[in-house]
Design an enzyme around this catalytic site. Structure first.
Site, short mmCIF file in Angstrom:
data_model
loop_
_atom_site.label_atom_id
_atom_site.label_comp_id
_atom_site.label_asym_id
_atom_site.label_seq_id
_atom_site.Cartn_x
_atom_site.Cartn_y
_atom_site.Cartn_z
N ARG A 109 0.84 -1.21 0.00
CA ARG A 109 0.00 0.00 0.00
C ARG A 109 0.87 1.25 0.00
O ARG A 109 0.58 2.24 -0.68
CB ARG A 109 -0.92 0.00 1.23
N GLN B 297 -10.30 10.26 7.14
CA GLN B 297 -10.07 8.89 7.62
C GLN B 297 -8.92 8.27 6.81
O GLN B 297 -8.48 7.17 7.11
CB GLN B 297 -11.32 8.03 7.43
N ASN B 298 -8.48 8.99 5.78
CA ASN B 298 -7.45 8.44 4.90
C ASN B 298 -6.06 8.59 5.50
O ASN B 298 -5.81 9.51 6.28
CB ASN B 298 -7.51 9.12 3.52
N HIS C 264 -7.19 8.60 11.34
CA HIS C 264 -6.71 7.21 11.41
C HIS C 264 -5.22 7.12 11.19
O HIS C 264 -4.70 6.05 10.89
CB HIS C 264 -7.46 6.35 10.36
N CYS D 105 7.76 3.38 16.55
CA CYS D 105 8.25 2.19 17.24
C CYS D 105 7.14 1.61 18.12
O CYS D 105 6.32 2.35 18.67
CB CYS D 105 9.47 2.54 18.10
N THR E 179 -17.03 8.46 1.78
CA THR E 179 -16.96 7.54 2.92
C THR E 179 -18.29 6.82 3.07
O THR E 179 -19.35 7.41 2.93
CB THR E 179 -16.59 8.27 4.23
N ASN F 292 -21.04 11.31 -3.03
CA ASN F 292 -20.77 9.87 -3.11
C ASN F 292 -21.61 9.30 -4.25
O ASN F 292 -22.82 9.53 -4.25
CB ASN F 292 -21.16 9.22 -1.77
N1 APR Z 1 -15.82 9.70 -5.32
C1 APR Z 1 -16.57 9.75 -4.17
N2 APR Z 1 -16.91 8.64 -3.46
C2 APR Z 1 -16.50 7.44 -3.94
C3 APR Z 1 -15.74 7.31 -5.12
C4 APR Z 1 -15.41 8.50 -5.82
N3 APR Z 1 -14.69 8.45 -6.95
N4 APR Z 1 -15.49 5.96 -5.34
C5 APR Z 1 -16.07 5.30 -4.30
N5 APR Z 1 -16.69 6.18 -3.48
C6 APR Z 1 -17.41 5.92 -2.22
C7 APR Z 1 -18.04 4.54 -2.12
O1 APR Z 1 -19.36 4.59 -2.65
C8 APR Z 1 -18.05 4.31 -0.61
O2 APR Z 1 -19.26 4.80 -0.03
O3 APR Z 1 -16.45 5.96 -1.19
C9 APR Z 1 -16.88 5.16 -0.10
C10 APR Z 1 -15.72 4.33 0.37
O4 APR Z 1 -16.13 3.65 1.52
P1 APR Z 1 -15.08 2.72 2.29
O5 APR Z 1 -14.36 1.87 1.29
O6 APR Z 1 -15.84 2.08 3.41
O7 APR Z 1 -13.99 3.72 2.87
P2 APR Z 1 -14.09 4.57 4.21
O8 APR Z 1 -15.49 5.00 4.46
O9 APR Z 1 -13.05 5.62 4.13
O10 APR Z 1 -13.65 3.50 5.34
C11 APR Z 1 -13.50 4.00 6.66
O11 APR Z 1 -12.56 1.86 7.31
O12 APR Z 1 -11.13 0.19 6.63
C12 APR Z 1 -11.28 1.26 7.49
O13 APR Z 1 -9.63 2.63 8.43
C13 APR Z 1 -10.23 2.29 7.22
O14 APR Z 1 -10.43 4.70 7.10
C14 APR Z 1 -11.02 3.48 6.68
C15 APR Z 1 -12.37 3.28 7.33
#
Ligand code: APR
Length: 239
Positions: free
Chosen positions: A67, A97-98, A115, A123, A183, A208
């Site tokens: 990653r 959260q990224n 996060h 460490c 998200t 989204n």
């Molecule tokens: N633009 C906007 N939204 C998008 C795009 C895009 N190009 N592509 C996908 N999405 C949306 C999806 O529809 C989904 O709702 O982004 C969201 C991603 O959701 P997740 O994969 O669950 O990511 P996230 O919400 O950041 O996860 C939260 O979970 O795994 C843990 O710690 C990790 O910070 C992360 C946390």
């Protein structure tokens, strides 16, 4: 696209963005749960945990090194850049959260990493911590003190840094507009931030392409990707 709330955005004093993996999807970084969520042979829910790390530090490090390589090559996209540009006109805070650092790379100044950061390594024993952009030859890497190093990220089973979390709540409770971008809002406690904002009378905007569990709470849901929608928000100030 933002017509129904453009006066609220133009008149806002403070705008808070809550961002997730979706805003980095158009920079080539896969999400965790969206339809494009694909981590190949790895299951994030199994590996991004403190138990997995101590059970199999080498495997968890292999996943993080893969990653890190991908993220360190990634560039901010038009969504990240739009948020950074908005900071010229409004008091903009980014609660992300990224762990990819792309908001900062795009020029956003006020970014809270809820996060942690995959670029920062710390460490498991002493207070050493530093940004490390190079790869490691041996996994798991060791600190000078002899203990294992780990990514400075928040794993499932771990608490968020309390000072950062308290500051994030303060911003959510004092903003005029909250824009929730990319998200799924399924991971706590980050998914409680829109509720703090709503309680304070803020306007909630979701960007989204897919519906989320909190879409019904939003004043406006923009079913577009962040790279296509957010530049249109900046146009409210630059057209
Ligand atoms: N633009 C906007 N939204 C998008 C795009 C895009 N190009 N592509 C996908 N999405 C949306 C999806 O529809 C989904 O709702 O982004 C969201 C991603 O959701 P997740 O994969 O669950 O990511 P996230 O919400 O950041 O996860 C939260 O979970 O795994 C843990 O710690 C990790 O910070 C992360 C946390």
């Amino acid at each position: 696209m933002f017509d129904s709330i453009q006066e609220k955005i133009r008149g806002a004093g403070k705008i808070v963005f809550v961002t997730g993996a979706g805003i980095s999807q158009e920079s080539g970084i896969p999400t965790f749960r969206g339809k494009d969520g694909f981590w190949g042979k790895y299951d994030p829910m199994q590996l991004a945990t403190i138990d997995a790390f101590y059970e199999n530090p080498k495997l968890v490090w292999e996943w993080y090194e893969e990653r890190r390589k991908n993220i360190l090559m990634a560039q901010p996209n038009a969504g990240h850049t739009a948020i950074a540009r908005l900071g010229r006109y409004k008091d903009v805070i980014v609660l992300t959260q990224n762990i990819d650092g792309l908001h900062q790379k795009a020029g956003s100044k006020n970014v809270l990493e809820l996060h942690g950061s995959i670029i920062r390594i710390k460490c498991t024993h002493c207070s050493f911590s530093d940004d490390m952009e190079a790869g490691f030859d041996v996994l798991p890497p060791k600190c000078r003190c002899g203990h294992m190093l780990r990514p400075d990220v928040v794993w499932f089973g771990e608490a968020l840094p309390q000072d950062i979390w308290r500051e994030a709540i303060m911003h959510a409770q004092s903003c005029d507009v909250m824009v929730i971008v990319g998200t799924s809002l399924v991971v706590s406690p980050a998914n409680s931030l829109p509720l703090y904002a709503k309680q304070n009378g803020a306007v909630l905007v979701e960007v989204n392409p897919e519906k989320t569990v909190m879409s019904s709470e939003m004043d406006l849901s923009v079913r577009q990707t962040s790279a296509s929608a957010l530049p249109k928000m900046v146009e409210l100030f630059e057209s």
